[in-house]
Design a protein around this motif. Structure first.
Motif, short mmCIF file in Angstrom:
data_model
loop_
_atom_site.label_atom_id
_atom_site.label_comp_id
_atom_site.label_asym_id
_atom_site.label_seq_id
_atom_site.Cartn_x
_atom_site.Cartn_y
_atom_site.Cartn_z
N SER A 67 92.11 56.56 -22.30
CA SER A 67 91.12 56.85 -21.27
C SER A 67 90.65 58.28 -21.46
O SER A 67 90.84 58.86 -22.55
N GLN A 68 90.04 58.85 -20.45
CA GLN A 68 89.61 60.24 -20.55
C GLN A 68 90.81 61.11 -20.90
O GLN A 68 91.83 61.06 -20.22
N ASP A 69 90.70 61.87 -21.97
CA ASP A 69 91.83 62.63 -22.50
C ASP A 69 91.95 63.96 -21.77
O ASP A 69 91.39 64.97 -22.18
N LEU A 70 92.69 63.94 -20.68
CA LEU A 70 92.85 65.13 -19.85
C LEU A 70 93.98 66.01 -20.39
O LEU A 70 94.90 65.52 -21.05
N TYR A 84 84.28 56.76 -27.45
CA TYR A 84 84.53 56.79 -26.01
C TYR A 84 83.44 57.59 -25.29
O TYR A 84 82.87 57.14 -24.28
N ASP A 85 83.15 58.77 -25.78
CA ASP A 85 82.13 59.61 -25.15
C ASP A 85 80.77 58.92 -25.16
O ASP A 85 80.03 58.97 -24.17
N MET A 134 80.65 55.89 -22.69
CA MET A 134 80.65 56.36 -21.30
C MET A 134 79.25 56.80 -20.87
O MET A 134 78.85 56.59 -19.71
N LYS A 137 86.02 62.08 -12.52
CA LYS A 137 87.20 62.02 -13.40
C LYS A 137 87.77 60.60 -13.32
O LYS A 137 88.90 60.39 -12.89
#
Length: 349
Positions: free
Chosen positions: A109-112, A145-146, A149, A176
């Motif tokens: 998922s979003q790589d936080l 992914y980017d 999205m 987020k």
């Protein structure tokens, strides 16, 4: 345009006008998206603007990863994470208590960052990804992914307009989000049980899904309860409405049930589940109820995602049974949305 009961194929909608200045063309696309979301819940999207090389790189990265030995892939086993990221071996996923799905996957998922406040607070769906030690894997997968999205954000704004609202209606809920990308590998498995699916019948827990696949296998349930084949279309996304948009629109948009049949050939699948922020409380919006009562109870988007996920993965089922984690209060995990719910209600009537 098909009605909920009689569609036998999916419409193809070119969304390129959404990126241009022709307002009349954009309006036609928005209207087509709205009509399809109301009557079918599934469609093909072309003209999305993503460079074909992004998908090519993603597919190459996936093939390289899944070709590695199992013990190497298990170094990033999803059960080693606290936020549901990593490798999913065959048999790990069992949706709605059915036969284990005949696939392996890699979830991200979003790589936080590791110091993200929600991750440190124990959020079960947010935080950093686990990445395998394959050169270029993170970069190729992250670029896809980017890109997808961004397509998702464009579609979300178009869906808002299709509902007669300002295109920014949902923007504040996507800051987020735990929007998951799955790299899924369906190996040809002639010895799988006869009742085994590639993936069991379900609806998607999020707002909508953008899917790319390499081979047939996907099937969609129409309003009659028949399963309709959805073959891949060159450089097109398959887009389907998920649970959250069904709830927000008080059932105007349809979260259509789908499955992957036992595959006859090796198959790769890449769904991006476009979601809203974890703590977003989703309930029918007043503009979609009026004199009609709300058909759905309020649900927190992230908790719905986590509840269904925790009941569908073996490693999380074990954590629940051991008391290490708990399901959100009022968690369902059953066929609560989409055509399955409609047919279940009819059967009980």
């Amino acid at each position: 345009m098909a009605t909920p009961g009689d569609f036998t194929s999916l419409p193809v909608i070119d969304i390129s006008p959404l990126f241009g200045a022709d307002t009349a063309a954009k309006r036609r696309v928005v209207e087509a998206l709205g009509e399809t979301a109301r009557t079918i819940g599934f469609l093909y999207v072309t003209g999305h603007g993503m460079a074909p090389g992004l998908f090519d790189d993603l597919l190459a990265a996936a093939k390289e990863f899944f070709a590695r030995p199992v013990d190497e892939k298990m170094q990033v086993y999803i059960g080693k994470s606290s936020n549901h990221r990593g490798y999913v071996p065959v048999g790990e996923e069992v949706i709605y208590g059915g036969v284990p799905d005949q696939k392996e996957a890699f979830d991200l998922s979003q790589d936080l960052p590791a110091d993200d406040v929600d991750y440190l607070a124990g959020n079960p769906m947010l935080g950093p990804n686990q990445w395998p030690s394959l050169p270029g894997f993170k970069e190729r997968v992250g670029a896809y992914y980017d890109g997808v999205m961004q397509v998702g954000r464009t579609l979300l704004r178009a869906f808002a307009e299709a509902l007669g609202q300002d295109q920014s209606l949902f923007d504040s809920y996507v800051t987020k989000p735990p929007s998951q990308l799955r790299l899924v590998h369906y190996p040809f498995s002639p010895n799988a049980p006869g009742n085994a699916f590639g993936i069991s019948p379900h609806t998607d827990m999020e707002c909508f899904t953008l899917l790319r696949v390499t081979a047939p296998g996907l099937e969609v349930m129409n309003g009659k309860g028949d399963w309709i084949d959805v073959p891949p279309l060159e450089n097109a996304f398959v887009v389907n409405i998920g649970d959250m948009l069904e709830v927000w629109t008080n059932g105007q948009f349809v979260a259509t049930s789908h499955r992957v049949r036992k595959v006859k050939e090796e198959r790769y699948s890449f769904p991006l589940f476009f979601n809203v922020d974890y703590d977003t409380v989703v309930a029918p919006l007043p503009c979609f109820t009026g004199e009609e009562p709300s058909k759905y109870r309020p649900v927190k988007a992230g908790e719905h995602l986590f509840a269904v996920t925790a009941q569908g993965f073996v490693y999380l089922q074990k954590r629940v049974a051991a008391g290490e984690i708990a399901l959100p209060e009022g968690a369902s995990g059953t066929h609560e949305f989409g055509q399955h719910a409609r047919h279940a209600d009819q059967a009980r009537a």
